[in-house]
Design a protein around this motif. Sequence first.
Motif, PDB file in Angstrom:
ATOM      1  N   ARG A  17     106.345  26.096  47.931  1.00 57.88           N
ATOM      2  CA  ARG A  17     107.515  25.292  48.291  1.00 57.88           C
ATOM      3  C   ARG A  17     107.837  24.229  47.249  1.00 57.88           C
ATOM      4  O   ARG A  17     108.455  23.219  47.529  1.00 57.88           O
ATOM      5  CB  ARG A  17     107.298  24.604  49.637  1.00 57.88           C
ATOM      6  CG  ARG A  17     107.050  25.536  50.796  1.00 57.88           C
ATOM      7  CD  ARG A  17     108.305  26.172  51.262  1.00 57.88           C
ATOM      8  NE  ARG A  17     109.202  25.176  51.853  1.00 57.88           N
ATOM      9  CZ  ARG A  17     110.437  25.437  52.256  1.00 57.88           C
ATOM     10  NH1 ARG A  17     110.915  26.643  52.110  1.00 57.88           N
ATOM     11  NH2 ARG A  17     111.185  24.495  52.794  1.00 57.88           N
TER      12      ARG A  17
ATOM     13  N   ALA B 112     119.611  18.099  55.134  1.00 61.99           N
ATOM     14  CA  ALA B 112     118.467  18.522  55.950  1.00 61.99           C
ATOM     15  C   ALA B 112     117.572  19.451  55.146  1.00 61.99           C
ATOM     16  O   ALA B 112     118.035  20.260  54.345  1.00 61.99           O
ATOM     17  CB  ALA B 112     118.968  19.222  57.214  1.00 61.99           C
ATOM     18  N   GLY B 113     116.291  19.340  55.379  1.00 62.36           N
ATOM     19  CA  GLY B 113     115.345  20.208  54.695  1.00 62.36           C
ATOM     20  C   GLY B 113     114.891  19.629  53.365  1.00 62.36           C
ATOM     21  O   GLY B 113     115.429  18.644  52.861  1.00 62.36           O
ATOM     22  N   LYS B 114     113.920  20.279  52.762  1.00 57.92           N
ATOM     23  CA  LYS B 114     113.343  19.817  51.500  1.00 57.92           C
ATOM     24  C   LYS B 114     114.347  19.963  50.370  1.00 57.92           C
ATOM     25  O   LYS B 114     115.022  20.981  50.229  1.00 57.92           O
ATOM     26  CB  LYS B 114     112.079  20.614  51.185  1.00 57.92           C
ATOM     27  CG  LYS B 114     111.389  20.225  49.876  1.00 57.92           C
ATOM     28  CD  LYS B 114     110.162  21.053  49.653  1.00 57.92           C
ATOM     29  CE  LYS B 114     109.510  20.739  48.310  1.00 57.92           C
ATOM     30  NZ  LYS B 114     109.096  19.331  48.218  1.00 57.92           N
TER      31      LYS B 114
ATOM     32  N   SER C 133     113.055  25.978  44.664  1.00 56.03           N
ATOM     33  CA  SER C 133     113.965  26.597  45.629  1.00 56.03           C
ATOM     34  C   SER C 133     114.019  28.107  45.527  1.00 56.03           C
ATOM     35  O   SER C 133     114.538  28.769  46.428  1.00 56.03           O
ATOM     36  CB  SER C 133     115.374  26.041  45.421  1.00 56.03           C
ATOM     37  OG  SER C 133     115.882  26.425  44.149  1.00 56.03           O
TER      38      SER C 133
ATOM     39  N   HIS D 120     118.533  23.372  49.529  1.00 51.19           N
ATOM     40  CA  HIS D 120     117.677  22.506  50.345  1.00 51.19           C
ATOM     41  C   HIS D 120     117.122  23.337  51.489  1.00 51.19           C
ATOM     42  O   HIS D 120     117.821  24.155  52.084  1.00 51.19           O
ATOM     43  CB  HIS D 120     118.462  21.306  50.877  1.00 51.19           C
ATOM     44  CG  HIS D 120     119.655  21.668  51.705  1.00 51.19           C
ATOM     45  ND1 HIS D 120     119.644  21.695  53.071  1.00 51.19           N
ATOM     46  CD2 HIS D 120     120.902  22.060  51.335  1.00 51.19           C
ATOM     47  CE1 HIS D 120     120.835  22.057  53.525  1.00 51.19           C
ATOM     48  NE2 HIS D 120     121.619  22.292  52.501  1.00 51.19           N
ATOM     49  N   GLY D 121     115.851  23.096  51.790  1.00 50.16           N
ATOM     50  CA  GLY D 121     115.232  23.884  52.851  1.00 50.16           C
ATOM     51  C   GLY D 121     115.255  25.364  52.520  1.00 50.16           C
ATOM     52  O   GLY D 121     114.742  25.802  51.488  1.00 50.16           O
ATOM     53  N   LYS D 122     115.895  26.136  53.377  1.00 53.20           N
ATOM     54  CA  LYS D 122     116.008  27.575  53.164  1.00 53.20           C
ATOM     55  C   LYS D 122     117.453  28.008  52.980  1.00 53.20           C
ATOM     56  O   LYS D 122     117.786  29.184  53.185  1.00 53.20           O
ATOM     57  CB  LYS D 122     115.394  28.330  54.352  1.00 53.20           C
ATOM     58  CG  LYS D 122     113.888  28.120  54.503  1.00 53.20           C
ATOM     59  CD  LYS D 122     113.326  28.971  55.638  1.00 53.20           C
ATOM     60  CE  LYS D 122     111.816  28.780  55.757  1.00 53.20           C
ATOM     61  NZ  LYS D 122     111.236  29.613  56.841  1.00 53.20           N
ATOM     62  N   THR D 123     118.332  27.085  52.570  1.00 54.87           N
ATOM     63  CA  THR D 123     119.743  27.423  52.399  1.00 54.87           C
ATOM     64  C   THR D 123     120.267  26.831  51.094  1.00 54.87           C
ATOM     65  O   THR D 123     119.744  25.845  50.574  1.00 54.87           O
ATOM     66  CB  THR D 123     120.592  26.884  53.564  1.00 54.87           C
ATOM     67  OG1 THR D 123     120.454  25.454  53.626  1.00 54.87           O
ATOM     68  CG2 THR D 123     120.173  27.489  54.879  1.00 54.87           C
TER      69      THR D 123
ATOM     70  N   THR E 222     127.313  26.810  54.222  1.00 57.25           N
ATOM     71  CA  THR E 222     126.200  27.546  53.626  1.00 57.25           C
ATOM     72  C   THR E 222     126.730  28.740  52.852  1.00 57.25           C
ATOM     73  O   THR E 222     127.505  29.539  53.376  1.00 57.25           O
ATOM     74  CB  THR E 222     125.222  28.017  54.711  1.00 57.25           C
ATOM     75  OG1 THR E 222     124.689  26.869  55.389  1.00 57.25           O
ATOM     76  CG2 THR E 222     124.083  28.802  54.107  1.00 57.25           C
TER      77      THR E 222
END
Length: 720
Positions: free
Chosen positions: A19, A311-313, A22, A329-332, A9
């Motif tokens: 959402r 992982a994640g959106k 990003s 992706h997601g929050k990273t 990360t």
Amino acid sequence: MAALYEGYTLCGLVPSQNRTNSGIQGIEAERDSDHVIITDAFRSVTLYKVSDQKPLGSWTVKQGSCLTCPAVYNAHTKEYVTVSDHKVIRIWKEDDVLLDKTFKATVSSDIWRVHCVAGGDPVVLFQRGAVRLLDTLLSDPQQIVEDFLAPDETIRWSTNIVAETQQFVIFATEKKGDNFLYLQKVEPKVLQRYRLESEDSSYFPLSFSASYRDELIHLLYLYPNGHVYQSVISVWSLGADEGSQTLSLPRNLLLALSVDEDKLNAASALLLDEAHVAVVGVPHPSAGTGKDFLCIWNINFQTLQAGKEIAGKIFGQLWCYSKKLFIPHGKTLSVIPYGCTKSSLASALGKLKQSTIEETRPLVSVPSWNNILHEDKTQPTRTQETRKLRTTRKSQLTPSLTVEQVLELIKTAPVEEVQKEVEGLFSRGDIQDLTQSVGQLASSLVSRSLADTAFYSSTTLAQLVQSQSLCHSMCPDLIQLALEKKDYFLCQLCLQFFPDIPEAVTCACLKAFISMPDSDAEKMNLEPDSLSFMETLTSREHGQVGLQNGFNSSASLEDHSDVTMTKEDEGDKKSPPPEQSCPVVLQKAVLLNEVLQTAYSDDLLLPHLKDLSSQHVLLFLQYLHFLYLKYSQEPQSHGYRSPSVTQIMDWVCLLLDAHFTVLVMTPEAKGLLLNLHSFIKSQVRLFSELGKVEGGLQELQHMKIKQDMGQYSIEVIELF
């Protein structure tokens, strides 16, 4: 063959409330391969050092303004350039603190993007299609810029390419369902318009990617139906008389990726080299629905080379710099290194012949299968052959197994047979794609060893690791298997050759090494050169007692000014310090040296270090103290795979950060902490003195040198 390695990360994200994106506008390369600048979708620009996963600087526009263009780095001037509120160009340097107090200029028309690539000057692309060099625009910010696009035509994507000495700006537009591509030569100005062929859905492509090689611009674009096309444009075919006409742009279908019944909404395809494409947001062919993957496809053979679940959106964004993929992706925001080897049909089939010195032999007039297979120029007569030679020839005539056959053999054959066939496979000269073969072989061996406790081939696994074509990401269970089997020689090889060992695995190795009984450690066979280094280090006697590397062991007690000394202590102070002995056996010390030299990130390593017991931490600190004393007493070039002083100091700091409270409360650690305190103070003094020397040298460098000194002169230089 391509491979995706262990990712990490870089930073966290602040996605929009709905959402749908990003929160990142763009990522651009900075001064070198280890620095990038990230522009968020709101108000901030941040500079990151990728390997350290740390921000080096951040700049934000004031409340009420927003950034409308990703920031770029001008390598010629070492400045950053971005645009706020569509019309305000902002330029600043790394040492500037407040962005609002730096240079800014307001232009007459809305800006789409500022582009700057290595070897080129910054260029500005306006929303209506005009292109200007940044320097030319800043000389007259309010100059009138022309409109090349129709009123209902909108730019969707753009990039900048340097071809030889020419700069080109490429941008794609959409107009009532029609898609166009513009190729703009910056100097002299030549603009060419192309029409993109439409898909059945008449959708605009989800992503574009462009690269330049062999005097051609290669354009890659992905449609919502999963089709990946490539168009090729010659940069030298542009003429001044072609700008008024719209040409058709031919395309070739590279990949027809399978998608669900619904069209793709957030996906991206990126050209990595002439044979590989990275794709994100497209379903994996063999994975279930609801899972997002990052995949690398070989466009020459239409094969999936590597895949990693994300992982994640996924937001359909993907960047590539210096063999690293950046994917939010997601929050990273993750960084995933990758590797691509040159592909060919011969290498894919394992039939590409390697050139050798023996190929200088004269050609025979009649082809012989024996010559082709074994390169036997002459054959001895039957009467000259002994029984041993006949046995050797019989074994040579046995055809070697292919990689696929060896993989099947590993599933059922005994250890001796597997070891023999793998060695035979490596001795062949027609195995080109070594990275793929080694990864498959190692994974098969480890899988069977984990399933069958009676099966384990240490020699074969060591041979695969020593080929330097294997990494932890390709076979993540290998080190854990070696620890379970107590195969510490294999662990040592993995620590030496694997560049991507996770911090959790490094700490698992450290815990296993330091908790190993000395009796077991003395029986181990490790790498000879690393053992020789430790034997030499521990056998040295103390040299002259003095200041070495900023540290004087005889004066260590004098540094404890805050400790009340008894008369007994004062008597001990006058006596010379005792000979420092290694607190662990040599074999254990060799393995600890390998841990010290393994790459890590502070933030990721610290939580795992806290799992060590206080006794293990104390023993490890004692060994680090021993190493530092030895290095301080005899500063010289050290042996093979020896840790540096900086690595020793870094690990001391890490251990103290992770276990400071425990060590302070442990009575046995009091003396060690005092000694560590003394040599850390010596390092501070050393660097302070070095700073003074550096300041003096800088003053000498900046002094004005007199040109005419005469035949004789006396000059007094005052530095401080």
